[in-house]
Design an enzyme around this catalytic site. Sequence first.
Site, PDB file in Angstrom:
ATOM      1  N   LYS A 120       0.856  -1.187   0.000  1.00  0.00           N
ATOM      2  CA  LYS A 120       0.000   0.000   0.000  1.00  0.00           C
ATOM      3  C   LYS A 120       0.886   1.229   0.000  1.00  0.00           C
ATOM      4  CE  LYS A 120      -4.505   0.820   0.326  1.00  0.00           C
ATOM      5  NZ  LYS A 120      -5.555  -0.121  -0.082  1.00  0.00           N
TER       6      LYS A 120
HETATM    7  N1  GLU Z   1      -7.266   0.011  -3.259  1.00  0.00           N
HETATM    8  C1  GLU Z   1      -8.029  -1.147  -3.565  1.00  0.00           C
HETATM    9  C2  GLU Z   1      -8.102  -2.076  -2.364  1.00  0.00           C
HETATM   10  O1  GLU Z   1      -7.913  -1.655  -1.231  1.00  0.00           O
HETATM   11  C3  GLU Z   1      -7.573  -1.834  -4.843  1.00  0.00           C
HETATM   12  C4  GLU Z   1      -6.168  -2.338  -4.853  1.00  0.00           C
HETATM   13  C5  GLU Z   1      -5.707  -2.817  -6.212  1.00  0.00           C
HETATM   14  O2  GLU Z   1      -6.502  -2.895  -7.122  1.00  0.00           O
HETATM   15  O3  GLU Z   1      -4.527  -3.122  -6.316  1.00  0.00           O
HETATM   16  O4  GLU Z   1      -8.415  -3.229  -2.480  1.00  0.00           O
END
Ligand code: GLU
Length: 430
Positions: A120
Amino acid sequence: MKMNTLGSYKEPAPIKDKLNPFDSMMSRFNIAAELLELEPDVYNVLKSPTKQVTVSLPITMDDGSMQVFEGYRVVHSDILGPSKGGIRFDMGVNIDEVKALAAWMTWKCAVVDIPYGGAKGGIKCDPRSMSRGEVERLTRAYTQHMVDVFGPEKDIPAPDMGTGPEVMAWLLDEYSKMKGKTSSAVVTGKPLVMGGSLGRTEATGRGVMVSALNALNKMGLKPTEVSCAIQGFGNVGSWAAKLLMEQGVKVCAISDISGGYWNKDGIDIDAAIAYRDTHNRSLEGFDGAEKITNDELLTADVDILVPAAMEDVITVKNAAQIKAKLIVEGANGPTSAEADSIIKEKGILVVPDILANAGGVTVSYFEWVQNRLGYKWDLDRVNRRSERILTEGFDHVYKTMEKYNVSMRIAAYIVAIEKVSQTFHYRGGF
Ligand code: GLU
Protein backbone atom coordinates in the site's frame (compact mmCIF):
# COMPACT_ATOMS: atom_id res chain seq x y z
CA MET A 1 -11.43 26.12 -2.20
CA LYS A 2 -9.75 24.90 -5.38
CA MET A 3 -11.41 21.78 -6.79
CA ASN A 4 -9.97 19.04 -8.90
CA THR A 5 -11.47 16.09 -10.70
CA LEU A 6 -10.59 13.47 -8.12
CA GLY A 7 -13.56 11.43 -7.08
CA SER A 8 -13.16 10.48 -3.44
CA TYR A 9 -14.33 12.27 -0.37
CA LYS A 10 -13.70 11.88 3.27
CA GLU A 11 -16.04 11.11 6.14
CA PRO A 12 -15.44 13.12 9.32
CA ALA A 13 -12.71 11.48 11.41
CA PRO A 14 -14.28 8.89 13.73
CA ILE A 15 -13.39 8.54 17.39
CA LYS A 16 -10.71 5.85 17.27
CA ASP A 17 -10.56 2.83 19.55
CA LYS A 18 -7.24 2.51 21.30
CA LEU A 19 -5.56 0.14 18.82
CA ASN A 20 -3.78 1.65 15.83
CA PRO A 21 -4.76 0.05 12.47
CA PHE A 22 -1.68 -2.18 12.34
CA ASP A 23 -2.28 -3.52 15.87
CA SER A 24 -5.93 -4.00 14.98
CA MET A 25 -4.89 -6.13 11.97
CA MET A 26 -2.36 -8.03 14.12
CA SER A 27 -4.90 -8.92 16.81
CA ARG A 28 -6.96 -10.83 14.19
CA PHE A 29 -3.80 -12.29 12.64
CA ASN A 30 -2.75 -13.58 16.09
CA ILE A 31 -6.05 -15.38 16.67
CA ALA A 32 -5.88 -17.08 13.27
CA ALA A 33 -2.17 -17.90 13.66
CA GLU A 34 -2.86 -19.59 16.99
CA LEU A 35 -5.72 -21.67 15.59
CA LEU A 36 -3.49 -22.73 12.71
CA GLU A 37 -0.61 -23.43 15.10
CA LEU A 38 1.58 -21.34 12.83
CA GLU A 39 5.28 -21.98 13.42
CA PRO A 40 7.12 -19.09 15.10
CA ASP A 41 9.50 -18.66 12.14
CA VAL A 42 6.68 -18.14 9.67
CA TYR A 43 4.81 -15.98 12.17
CA ASN A 44 7.84 -13.71 12.44
CA VAL A 45 8.14 -13.40 8.66
CA LEU A 46 4.47 -12.52 8.21
CA LYS A 47 4.14 -10.14 11.12
CA SER A 48 6.46 -7.46 9.74
CA PRO A 49 6.39 -5.79 6.33
CA THR A 50 9.19 -6.76 3.98
CA LYS A 51 9.87 -3.18 2.85
CA GLN A 52 8.93 0.29 4.13
CA VAL A 53 9.87 3.41 2.19
CA THR A 54 9.24 6.96 3.41
CA VAL A 55 9.95 9.90 1.13
CA SER A 56 9.83 13.64 1.49
CA LEU A 57 8.38 15.45 -1.54
CA PRO A 58 8.98 19.20 -1.97
CA ILE A 59 6.30 20.56 -4.31
CA THR A 60 5.97 24.07 -5.76
CA MET A 61 2.38 25.13 -5.20
CA ASP A 62 0.44 27.30 -7.67
CA ASP A 63 1.07 30.44 -5.59
CA GLY A 64 4.84 29.94 -5.84
CA SER A 65 5.29 28.69 -2.27
CA MET A 66 6.89 25.31 -1.53
CA GLN A 67 5.21 22.60 0.52
CA VAL A 68 6.89 19.41 1.65
CA PHE A 69 4.70 16.29 1.64
CA GLU A 70 5.46 12.94 3.22
CA GLY A 71 4.85 9.83 1.09
CA TYR A 72 4.99 6.12 1.89
CA ARG A 73 5.06 2.76 0.19
CA VAL A 74 4.94 -0.36 2.30
CA VAL A 75 5.38 -3.82 0.77
CA HIS A 76 4.01 -6.21 3.35
CA SER A 77 4.75 -9.43 1.46
CA ASP A 78 5.86 -10.64 -1.96
CA ILE A 79 5.61 -14.32 -1.14
CA LEU A 80 2.64 -15.04 -3.44
CA GLY A 81 3.88 -12.81 -6.27
CA PRO A 82 4.50 -9.15 -7.11
CA SER A 83 3.06 -6.92 -4.41
CA LYS A 84 -0.21 -5.17 -5.17
CA GLY A 85 -2.15 -2.36 -3.57
CA GLY A 86 -3.53 1.12 -3.93
CA ILE A 87 -2.21 4.60 -3.22
CA ARG A 88 -4.15 6.81 -0.83
CA PHE A 89 -4.12 10.62 -0.83
CA ASP A 90 -5.60 11.73 2.46
CA MET A 91 -4.75 13.87 5.49
CA GLY A 92 -5.14 10.81 7.75
CA VAL A 93 -2.35 8.86 6.00
CA ASN A 94 0.43 7.70 8.35
CA ILE A 95 2.90 4.84 8.39
CA ASP A 96 0.85 2.62 10.76
CA GLU A 97 -2.21 2.96 8.56
CA VAL A 98 -0.22 2.19 5.40
CA LYS A 99 1.38 -0.85 7.09
CA ALA A 100 -2.04 -2.20 8.08
CA LEU A 101 -3.50 -1.56 4.64
CA ALA A 102 -0.50 -3.30 3.03
CA ALA A 103 -0.96 -6.39 5.22
CA TRP A 104 -4.69 -6.45 4.43
CA MET A 105 -3.76 -6.53 0.72
CA THR A 106 -1.61 -9.64 1.34
CA TRP A 107 -4.52 -11.41 3.03
CA LYS A 108 -7.04 -10.12 0.49
CA CYS A 109 -5.13 -11.46 -2.53
CA ALA A 110 -4.54 -14.77 -0.75
CA VAL A 111 -8.23 -15.21 0.23
CA VAL A 112 -9.39 -14.91 -3.38
CA ASP A 113 -6.40 -16.86 -4.67
CA ILE A 114 -4.82 -14.16 -6.80
CA PRO A 115 -1.04 -14.49 -7.39
CA TYR A 116 -0.04 -11.25 -5.70
CA GLY A 117 1.57 -10.14 -2.48
CA GLY A 118 0.34 -7.09 -0.63
CA ALA A 119 1.44 -3.44 -0.56
CA LYS A 120 0.00 0.00 0.00
CA GLY A 121 1.12 3.57 -0.57
CA GLY A 122 -0.01 6.96 0.53
CA ILE A 123 0.72 10.64 0.73
CA LYS A 124 -0.47 12.79 3.60
CA CYS A 125 -2.26 15.54 1.66
CA ASP A 126 -5.73 16.93 1.03
CA PRO A 127 -6.30 16.49 -2.72
CA ARG A 128 -9.63 18.32 -2.52
CA SER A 129 -7.92 21.55 -1.53
CA MET A 130 -5.19 21.24 -4.17
CA SER A 131 -5.35 22.20 -7.85
CA ARG A 132 -5.11 19.56 -10.56
CA GLY A 133 -1.59 20.76 -11.39
CA GLU A 134 -0.47 20.48 -7.77
CA VAL A 135 -1.81 16.92 -7.52
CA GLU A 136 -0.10 16.04 -10.80
CA ARG A 137 3.29 17.38 -9.62
CA LEU A 138 2.92 15.55 -6.33
CA THR A 139 2.10 12.27 -8.12
CA ARG A 140 5.03 12.62 -10.51
CA ALA A 141 7.45 13.43 -7.65
CA TYR A 142 6.18 10.42 -5.67
CA THR A 143 6.62 8.17 -8.73
CA GLN A 144 10.19 9.40 -9.30
CA HIS A 145 11.07 8.54 -5.71
CA MET A 146 9.43 5.11 -5.97
CA VAL A 147 10.71 4.15 -9.41
CA ASP A 148 12.86 1.36 -8.00
CA VAL A 149 10.07 0.08 -5.75
CA PHE A 150 7.40 -0.16 -8.49
CA GLY A 151 7.52 -2.51 -11.47
CA PRO A 152 5.08 -4.71 -13.44
CA GLU A 153 6.64 -7.82 -11.92
CA LYS A 154 7.62 -6.19 -8.66
CA ASP A 155 5.07 -3.85 -7.12
CA ILE A 156 1.91 -2.65 -8.85
CA PRO A 157 -0.03 0.35 -7.50
CA ALA A 158 -3.73 1.12 -8.05
CA PRO A 159 -6.28 3.72 -6.92
CA ASP A 160 -7.46 4.02 -3.33
CA MET A 161 -9.10 6.80 -1.29
CA GLY A 162 -8.39 10.21 -2.89
CA THR A 163 -6.89 8.82 -6.10
CA GLY A 164 -8.41 7.58 -9.35
CA PRO A 165 -7.64 6.86 -13.02
CA GLU A 166 -6.14 10.30 -13.63
CA VAL A 167 -3.52 9.88 -10.88
CA MET A 168 -2.74 6.39 -12.24
CA ALA A 169 -2.23 7.90 -15.72
CA TRP A 170 0.37 10.39 -14.35
CA LEU A 171 2.08 7.59 -12.45
CA LEU A 172 2.24 5.38 -15.56
CA ASP A 173 3.54 8.27 -17.67
CA GLU A 174 6.26 9.27 -15.20
CA TYR A 175 7.35 5.69 -14.64
CA SER A 176 7.43 5.00 -18.40
CA LYS A 177 9.49 8.15 -19.09
CA MET A 178 12.04 7.15 -16.47
CA LYS A 179 12.31 3.62 -17.86
CA GLY A 180 12.40 4.80 -21.48
CA LYS A 181 9.48 2.59 -22.55
CA THR A 182 5.73 2.43 -22.01
CA SER A 183 5.05 0.06 -19.18
CA SER A 184 1.25 -0.31 -19.02
CA ALA A 185 1.25 -3.19 -16.52
CA VAL A 186 3.04 -1.18 -13.81
CA VAL A 187 -0.26 0.24 -12.56
CA THR A 188 -3.94 -0.78 -12.63
CA GLY A 189 -7.10 1.30 -12.47
CA LYS A 190 -5.86 3.31 -15.46
CA PRO A 191 -8.16 5.17 -17.84
CA LEU A 192 -9.66 2.78 -20.41
CA VAL A 193 -7.84 4.44 -23.33
CA MET A 194 -4.46 3.76 -21.66
CA GLY A 195 -5.04 0.04 -21.14
CA GLY A 196 -7.49 0.12 -18.24
CA SER A 197 -9.96 -2.75 -17.93
CA LEU A 198 -13.66 -2.58 -18.58
CA GLY A 199 -15.46 -3.03 -15.28
CA ARG A 200 -12.56 -1.82 -13.06
CA THR A 201 -14.32 1.37 -11.88
CA GLU A 202 -17.33 -0.47 -10.48
CA ALA A 203 -15.39 -3.65 -9.54
CA THR A 204 -15.17 -3.11 -5.77
CA GLY A 205 -18.84 -2.09 -5.47
CA ARG A 206 -19.85 -5.04 -7.65
CA GLY A 207 -17.84 -7.38 -5.41
CA VAL A 208 -19.67 -5.98 -2.36
CA MET A 209 -22.99 -6.75 -4.09
CA VAL A 210 -21.84 -10.30 -5.00
CA SER A 211 -20.67 -10.89 -1.41
CA ALA A 212 -23.98 -9.61 -0.01
CA LEU A 213 -25.95 -11.94 -2.31
CA ASN A 214 -23.74 -14.90 -1.35
CA ALA A 215 -24.33 -14.17 2.34
CA LEU A 216 -28.10 -13.66 1.90
CA ASN A 217 -28.24 -16.99 0.14
CA LYS A 218 -26.64 -18.71 3.17
CA MET A 219 -29.10 -16.89 5.45
CA GLY A 220 -32.05 -18.07 3.36
CA LEU A 221 -33.05 -14.51 2.42
CA LYS A 222 -33.96 -13.06 -0.98
CA PRO A 223 -32.54 -9.67 -2.10
CA THR A 224 -36.08 -8.46 -2.76
CA GLU A 225 -37.11 -8.94 0.89
CA VAL A 226 -34.25 -7.06 2.58
CA SER A 227 -33.27 -3.45 3.28
CA CYS A 228 -29.83 -1.92 3.47
CA ALA A 229 -27.85 1.08 4.80
CA ILE A 230 -24.64 2.11 3.07
CA GLN A 231 -22.08 4.37 4.73
CA GLY A 232 -19.98 6.29 2.22
CA PHE A 233 -21.00 7.40 -1.26
CA GLY A 234 -17.63 7.41 -3.01
CA ASN A 235 -16.69 4.93 -5.69
CA VAL A 236 -17.30 1.81 -3.56
CA GLY A 237 -20.43 2.90 -1.68
CA SER A 238 -22.30 4.42 -4.60
CA TRP A 239 -21.64 1.45 -6.93
CA ALA A 240 -22.57 -1.03 -4.20
CA ALA A 241 -25.80 0.94 -3.59
CA LYS A 242 -26.70 1.05 -7.27
CA LEU A 243 -25.97 -2.63 -7.91
CA LEU A 244 -27.77 -3.80 -4.75
CA MET A 245 -30.78 -1.69 -5.74
CA GLU A 246 -30.73 -3.34 -9.19
CA GLN A 247 -30.89 -6.73 -7.40
CA GLY A 248 -34.09 -5.61 -5.66
CA VAL A 249 -32.58 -4.64 -2.29
CA LYS A 250 -34.28 -1.61 -0.72
CA VAL A 251 -31.46 0.86 0.00
CA CYS A 252 -32.97 2.93 2.83
CA ALA A 253 -29.90 4.90 3.93
CA ILE A 254 -26.79 6.38 2.33
CA SER A 255 -24.25 8.92 3.60
CA ASP A 256 -21.29 11.06 2.67
CA ILE A 257 -19.29 13.88 4.24
CA SER A 258 -22.47 16.01 4.37
CA GLY A 259 -24.29 13.47 6.62
CA GLY A 260 -26.76 10.59 6.32
CA TYR A 261 -29.96 10.30 4.23
CA TRP A 262 -32.88 8.04 5.10
CA ASN A 263 -35.98 6.95 3.20
CA LYS A 264 -37.91 3.96 4.58
CA ASP A 265 -39.37 3.22 1.12
CA GLY A 266 -35.91 3.08 -0.47
CA ILE A 267 -33.73 5.81 -1.97
CA ASP A 268 -33.57 6.21 -5.74
CA ILE A 269 -29.80 5.60 -6.05
CA ASP A 270 -29.60 6.71 -9.69
CA ALA A 271 -31.12 10.04 -8.64
CA ALA A 272 -28.67 10.33 -5.72
CA ILE A 273 -25.68 9.61 -7.99
CA ALA A 274 -26.92 12.14 -10.56
CA TYR A 275 -27.39 14.68 -7.76
CA ARG A 276 -23.88 14.11 -6.37
CA ASP A 277 -22.32 14.37 -9.84
CA THR A 278 -23.91 17.75 -10.47
CA HIS A 279 -23.41 19.17 -6.96
CA ASN A 280 -19.66 19.28 -6.35
CA ARG A 281 -19.58 15.52 -5.63
CA SER A 282 -21.65 16.01 -2.47
CA LEU A 283 -25.15 14.83 -1.45
CA GLU A 284 -25.71 18.08 0.50
CA GLY A 285 -29.27 19.26 -0.30
CA PHE A 286 -30.41 15.91 -1.82
CA ASP A 287 -34.17 15.84 -1.26
CA GLY A 288 -35.01 12.20 -2.02
CA ALA A 289 -34.58 11.32 1.67
CA GLU A 290 -34.65 12.85 5.16
CA LYS A 291 -31.44 13.86 6.92
CA ILE A 292 -29.99 11.59 9.63
CA THR A 293 -26.62 11.49 11.40
CA ASN A 294 -23.80 9.15 10.56
CA ASP A 295 -24.34 7.29 13.85
CA GLU A 296 -28.04 6.90 13.12
CA LEU A 297 -27.12 5.34 9.78
CA LEU A 298 -24.84 2.75 11.41
CA THR A 299 -27.55 1.71 13.86
CA ALA A 300 -30.49 2.06 11.45
CA ASP A 301 -33.26 -0.53 11.41
CA VAL A 302 -32.16 -2.40 8.26
CA ASP A 303 -31.14 -5.96 7.37
CA ILE A 304 -27.76 -5.20 5.78
CA LEU A 305 -25.14 -2.63 6.79
CA VAL A 306 -22.39 -1.78 4.31
CA PRO A 307 -19.62 0.39 5.80
CA ALA A 308 -17.87 1.67 2.65
CA ALA A 309 -16.00 4.75 3.83
CA MET A 310 -12.99 4.24 6.07
CA GLU A 311 -11.40 2.46 9.04
CA ASP A 312 -12.78 2.13 12.57
CA VAL A 313 -16.37 3.31 12.15
CA ILE A 314 -17.92 0.30 13.91
CA THR A 315 -16.45 0.41 17.40
CA VAL A 316 -17.24 -0.57 20.99
CA LYS A 317 -19.21 2.69 21.15
CA ASN A 318 -21.86 1.70 18.62
CA ALA A 319 -21.52 -2.07 17.94
CA ALA A 320 -24.11 -3.06 20.56
CA GLN A 321 -26.72 -0.81 18.91
CA ILE A 322 -26.36 -2.22 15.39
CA LYS A 323 -29.65 -3.71 14.18
CA ALA A 324 -28.51 -5.19 10.86
CA LYS A 325 -28.11 -8.99 10.76
CA LEU A 326 -25.52 -8.85 7.98
CA ILE A 327 -22.51 -6.53 7.64
CA VAL A 328 -20.65 -6.46 4.33
CA GLU A 329 -17.40 -4.51 4.67
CA GLY A 330 -16.82 -2.39 1.58
CA ALA A 331 -14.09 -0.32 3.28
CA ASN A 332 -10.77 -1.65 4.56
CA GLY A 333 -10.81 -2.12 8.33
CA PRO A 334 -14.19 -0.48 9.12
CA THR A 335 -14.66 -2.59 12.27
CA SER A 336 -12.29 -2.12 15.19
CA ALA A 337 -10.81 -5.30 16.66
CA GLU A 338 -12.55 -4.65 20.02
CA ALA A 339 -15.96 -4.51 18.33
CA ASP A 340 -15.56 -7.98 16.75
CA SER A 341 -16.65 -9.90 19.84
CA ILE A 342 -19.72 -7.70 20.46
CA ILE A 343 -20.83 -8.29 16.89
CA LYS A 344 -20.22 -12.03 17.12
CA GLU A 345 -22.23 -12.24 20.36
CA LYS A 346 -25.13 -10.48 18.66
CA GLY A 347 -25.08 -13.17 15.96
CA ILE A 348 -24.45 -10.71 13.14
CA LEU A 349 -22.83 -12.30 10.08
CA VAL A 350 -19.88 -10.18 8.88
CA VAL A 351 -18.42 -10.65 5.41
CA PRO A 352 -14.98 -9.22 6.22
CA ASP A 353 -13.19 -6.54 4.22
CA ILE A 354 -10.46 -8.84 2.88
CA LEU A 355 -13.18 -10.86 1.14
CA ALA A 356 -16.04 -8.39 0.62
CA ASN A 357 -13.98 -5.68 -1.08
CA ALA A 358 -11.67 -7.98 -3.02
CA GLY A 359 -13.56 -7.30 -6.27
CA GLY A 360 -11.33 -4.27 -6.91
CA VAL A 361 -8.02 -6.08 -6.78
CA THR A 362 -9.53 -9.03 -8.67
CA VAL A 363 -10.33 -6.83 -11.66
CA SER A 364 -6.95 -5.08 -11.20
CA TYR A 365 -5.45 -8.52 -11.69
CA PHE A 366 -7.51 -8.95 -14.87
CA GLU A 367 -6.28 -5.55 -16.07
CA TRP A 368 -2.66 -6.58 -15.49
CA VAL A 369 -3.25 -9.91 -17.28
CA GLN A 370 -4.81 -8.11 -20.27
CA ASN A 371 -1.88 -5.61 -20.41
CA ARG A 372 0.62 -8.44 -20.42
CA LEU A 373 -1.32 -10.37 -23.07
CA GLY A 374 -1.82 -7.25 -25.17
CA TYR A 375 -5.51 -8.19 -25.36
CA LYS A 376 -8.83 -6.72 -24.23
CA TRP A 377 -11.65 -8.62 -22.54
CA ASP A 378 -15.30 -7.59 -22.90
CA LEU A 379 -17.27 -6.50 -19.84
CA ASP A 380 -19.20 -9.73 -19.65
CA ARG A 381 -16.01 -11.78 -19.32
CA VAL A 382 -14.63 -9.44 -16.63
CA ASN A 383 -17.82 -9.59 -14.57
CA ARG A 384 -18.37 -13.33 -14.92
CA ARG A 385 -14.80 -14.21 -13.94
CA SER A 386 -14.73 -11.81 -11.04
CA GLU A 387 -18.06 -13.15 -9.72
CA ARG A 388 -16.72 -16.70 -9.94
CA ILE A 389 -13.50 -15.85 -8.06
CA LEU A 390 -15.37 -13.97 -5.31
CA THR A 391 -17.95 -16.73 -4.90
CA GLU A 392 -15.26 -19.42 -4.69
CA GLY A 393 -13.47 -17.28 -2.09
CA PHE A 394 -16.73 -16.84 -0.17
CA ASP A 395 -17.46 -20.59 -0.14
CA HIS A 396 -13.93 -21.42 0.98
CA VAL A 397 -14.12 -18.92 3.86
CA TYR A 398 -17.64 -20.04 4.84
CA LYS A 399 -16.55 -23.69 5.03
CA THR A 400 -13.49 -22.70 7.07
CA MET A 401 -15.75 -20.73 9.43
CA GLU A 402 -17.83 -23.86 10.03
CA LYS A 403 -14.77 -26.08 10.40
CA TYR A 404 -13.08 -23.93 13.05
CA ASN A 405 -16.27 -22.50 14.58
CA VAL A 406 -15.00 -18.93 14.26
CA SER A 407 -16.27 -15.71 12.68
CA MET A 408 -16.02 -15.26 8.91
CA ARG A 409 -13.29 -12.70 9.57
CA ILE A 410 -11.04 -15.11 11.45
CA ALA A 411 -11.86 -17.79 8.86
CA ALA A 412 -10.71 -15.44 6.08
CA TYR A 413 -7.42 -14.84 7.93
CA ILE A 414 -7.01 -18.60 8.38
CA VAL A 415 -7.50 -19.21 4.63
CA ALA A 416 -5.06 -16.40 3.78
CA ILE A 417 -2.35 -17.22 6.31
CA GLU A 418 -2.47 -20.91 5.39
CA LYS A 419 -1.91 -20.11 1.72
CA VAL A 420 0.91 -17.62 2.31
CA SER A 421 2.68 -19.81 4.88
CA GLN A 422 2.51 -22.91 2.64
CA THR A 423 3.99 -20.91 -0.22
CA PHE A 424 6.70 -19.57 2.09
CA HIS A 425 7.65 -23.13 2.99
CA TYR A 426 8.25 -23.94 -0.67
CA ARG A 427 10.11 -20.71 -1.39
CA GLY A 428 12.11 -20.67 1.84
CA GLY A 429 14.26 -17.95 3.38
CA PHE A 430 18.03 -17.46 3.39
N1 GLU B 1 -7.27 0.01 -3.26
C1 GLU B 1 -8.03 -1.15 -3.56
C2 GLU B 1 -8.10 -2.08 -2.36
O1 GLU B 1 -7.91 -1.66 -1.23
C3 GLU B 1 -7.57 -1.83 -4.84
C4 GLU B 1 -6.17 -2.34 -4.85
C5 GLU B 1 -5.71 -2.82 -6.21
O2 GLU B 1 -6.50 -2.89 -7.12
O3 GLU B 1 -4.53 -3.12 -6.32
O4 GLU B 1 -8.41 -3.23 -2.48
